[in-house]
Design a protein around this motif. Sequence first.
Motif, PDB file in Angstrom:
ATOM      1  N   ALA A  88      -1.869   3.352   7.730  1.00  0.00           N
ATOM      2  CA  ALA A  88      -2.294   2.209   6.929  1.00  0.00           C
ATOM      3  C   ALA A  88      -1.665   2.186   5.543  1.00  0.00           C
ATOM      4  N   GLY A  89      -1.312   3.373   4.992  1.00  0.00           N
ATOM      5  CA  GLY A  89      -0.909   3.397   3.594  1.00  0.00           C
ATOM      6  C   GLY A  89       0.450   3.957   3.284  1.00  0.00           C
ATOM      7  N   ASN A  90       1.163   4.495   4.281  1.00  0.00           N
ATOM      8  CA  ASN A  90       2.474   5.055   3.977  1.00  0.00           C
ATOM      9  C   ASN A  90       3.448   3.947   3.581  1.00  0.00           C
ATOM     10  N   PRO A  91       4.036   3.993   2.390  1.00  0.00           N
ATOM     11  CA  PRO A  91       4.887   2.886   1.933  1.00  0.00           C
ATOM     12  C   PRO A  91       6.159   2.706   2.746  1.00  0.00           C
ATOM     13  N   GLU A  92       6.707   3.789   3.298  1.00  0.00           N
ATOM     14  CA  GLU A  92       7.908   3.644   4.121  1.00  0.00           C
ATOM     15  C   GLU A  92       7.607   2.828   5.376  1.00  0.00           C
ATOM     16  N   LEU A  93       6.459   3.104   5.992  1.00  0.00           N
ATOM     17  CA  LEU A  93       6.080   2.344   7.181  1.00  0.00           C
ATOM     18  C   LEU A  93       5.747   0.907   6.813  1.00  0.00           C
ATOM     19  N   ALA A 101       7.301  -4.886   6.821  1.00  0.00           N
ATOM     20  CA  ALA A 101       7.687  -6.078   6.060  1.00  0.00           C
ATOM     21  C   ALA A 101       9.102  -6.511   6.408  1.00  0.00           C
ATOM     22  N   GLN A 102       9.993  -5.546   6.594  1.00  0.00           N
ATOM     23  CA  GLN A 102      11.361  -5.869   7.000  1.00  0.00           C
ATOM     24  C   GLN A 102      11.370  -6.512   8.386  1.00  0.00           C
ATOM     25  N   GLU A 136      11.356  -9.615   2.681  1.00  0.00           N
ATOM     26  CA  GLU A 136      12.261  -8.507   2.358  1.00  0.00           C
ATOM     27  C   GLU A 136      12.019  -7.988   0.948  1.00  0.00           C
ATOM     28  N   LEU A 137      11.567  -8.871   0.046  1.00  0.00           N
ATOM     29  CA  LEU A 137      11.189  -8.410  -1.292  1.00  0.00           C
ATOM     30  C   LEU A 137       9.946  -7.515  -1.215  1.00  0.00           C
ATOM     31  N   SER A 138       8.993  -7.894  -0.364  1.00  0.00           N
ATOM     32  CA  SER A 138       7.826  -7.036  -0.161  1.00  0.00           C
ATOM     33  C   SER A 138       8.240  -5.670   0.385  1.00  0.00           C
ATOM     34  N   ALA A 139       9.242  -5.670   1.265  1.00  0.00           N
ATOM     35  CA  ALA A 139       9.743  -4.405   1.806  1.00  0.00           C
ATOM     36  C   ALA A 139      10.348  -3.546   0.702  1.00  0.00           C
ATOM     37  N   GLU A 140      11.118  -4.157  -0.200  1.00  0.00           N
ATOM     38  CA  GLU A 140      11.722  -3.386  -1.292  1.00  0.00           C
ATOM     39  C   GLU A 140      10.674  -2.890  -2.272  1.00  0.00           C
ATOM     40  N   ASP A 141       9.609  -3.684  -2.484  1.00  0.00           N
ATOM     41  CA  ASP A 141       8.520  -3.196  -3.328  1.00  0.00           C
ATOM     42  C   ASP A 141       7.899  -1.940  -2.726  1.00  0.00           C
ATOM     43  N   ARG A 155      18.001   8.596  -8.027  1.00  0.00           N
ATOM     44  CA  ARG A 155      17.477   8.005  -6.791  1.00  0.00           C
ATOM     45  C   ARG A 155      16.393   6.983  -7.082  1.00  0.00           C
ATOM     46  N   LEU A 156      15.510   7.294  -8.026  1.00  0.00           N
ATOM     47  CA  LEU A 156      14.483   6.329  -8.401  1.00  0.00           C
ATOM     48  C   LEU A 156      15.120   5.104  -9.045  1.00  0.00           C
ATOM     49  N   ALA A 157      16.119   5.327  -9.897  1.00  0.00           N
ATOM     50  CA  ALA A 157      16.822   4.199 -10.516  1.00  0.00           C
ATOM     51  C   ALA A 157      17.522   3.347  -9.472  1.00  0.00           C
ATOM     52  N   GLN A 158      18.072   3.982  -8.453  1.00  0.00           N
ATOM     53  CA  GLN A 158      18.728   3.240  -7.382  1.00  0.00           C
ATOM     54  C   GLN A 158      17.728   2.383  -6.618  1.00  0.00           C
ATOM     55  N   ALA A 159      16.536   2.928  -6.348  1.00  0.00           N
ATOM     56  CA  ALA A 159      15.506   2.145  -5.662  1.00  0.00           C
ATOM     57  C   ALA A 159      15.087   0.953  -6.508  1.00  0.00           C
ATOM     58  N   GLY A 160      14.994   1.134  -7.822  1.00  0.00           N
ATOM     59  CA  GLY A 160      14.679   0.016  -8.697  1.00  0.00           C
ATOM     60  C   GLY A 160      15.761  -1.043  -8.696  1.00  0.00           C
ATOM     61  N   ALA A 161      17.022  -0.623  -8.636  1.00  0.00           N
ATOM     62  CA  ALA A 161      18.131  -1.586  -8.591  1.00  0.00           C
ATOM     63  C   ALA A 161      18.096  -2.386  -7.289  1.00  0.00           C
TER      64      ALA A 161
END
Length: 437
Positions: free
Chosen positions: A235-240, A245-246, A106-111, A38-44
């Motif tokens: 303020a800090g949850n990455p999913e939100l 960003a999306q 969208e790149l910021s969203a993927e980060d 799953r982590l590898a998939q997120a990196g891809a």
Amino acid sequence: MPSLLRHSALALACLLALPAQAEDLLEVYAQARAADPRLAQAGARRSIQQELAVQARAELLPSWTASIGDTRTQPGGAASRGISSSISQTLIDLSQWKRLDAAQAELSAEDARWRAAEQQLCARVALAYFGVLSAQAALATAEANEGAFAAQVSQAQTRFETGLAAQIDVEQSRTFHELARGTTVQARQNLMDAREALAEITGRMPGELRPLMLQLDVMPPEPADPAAWVERALAGNPELIAGKAQLQGSEYRVDAARSAHLPTLSAGVESDRRTSGSGVPPLDIGRTQHQIAVRLTIPLFAGGATESQKRQAMYQRDNQREQVEIARRALVRETQAQYQAVLAGLALVRSSSAAVAAADRSLTATRAGQQLGTRTMTDLLLAIQVQAQAQMAQTQARHRYVLATLLLRQAAGALGEAELAAVNALLQPAVSGGAKS
């Protein structure tokens, strides 16, 4: 005759007397980070978006093409060979600029999603790790319980044979013993499944795992205010953050679709050189001709496609806006729930510890009363069962408290290897020679 206390102590000693190579939480996390798909998939996915951003930028950079041609005309068969090249540069194209802005958003969203995947991995590893520990403790308790009931069957049979007890005491003891055997079988199966769940993340079957220390200091969340934790999460949850960003990228897509109605301006240089051929005048052979052009393109009509694409972009933006709102509300609820879970875990650790102490005292008194004839076999069997339940409740409460603290930090967007290291410090220290340190 071995008592439940002896069986419990033996099971606990087996659980805690770990070999020197017992794995801790950080070691398991390192294995998972190297092998988790799953982590590898997120990196891809992040790498894919990086390339899409590069491609969007390329649309605004100069492009250069070259070609070699060999043509022949009919009738007459005149032939010509030549080399041509073309260089073009976009000067004004607002639609392309907005598409580049969208790709970067969208790149910021993927980060952010990548950071979320890292935090999810920390949480999944902790949940699976303590899932194995809980299953191990449940099995140890079930086996100790089964052994204690087996001892009671033997005792009841002896007392019956000597005329000191009735047949019903023997049958009751056997009933509890058989039920305990079934619980042990189920506990053993649950442990196998818990180990498989951890192996699903790390890619390898886990070995021995280090359990929590016997003395666990439990503290309320800091700050002790659920509203402050919700504020941190928003303020800090990455999913939100990824969702926002999306949404910004969707806004840029709408601007790009609207800009498709606007004129575009580009410049270009075209070169053509005839190298040979009967159809080429002698004076033109080897000669290069250049043309410099500035092109203004004005969209007039595209069959309604431009307007449709604009509406589509707006619908996609509206959909993303609602997704962000859904995620925001769910995050508020999750953060408050995990905050309360920490408080509940703290209370459960304290109450279950008191319950274990009370159950130990009750079993001792019931056993003495049964020998004196003031307590029945049923009382003793129930006391044994209650003590096992109290011990299991204490173990589960300790694990739930630790996991709740991690999940609260995950909701706030502050879960990482440092937080796992803090939990790792709460584990039993490594031992040598198979003896407890």
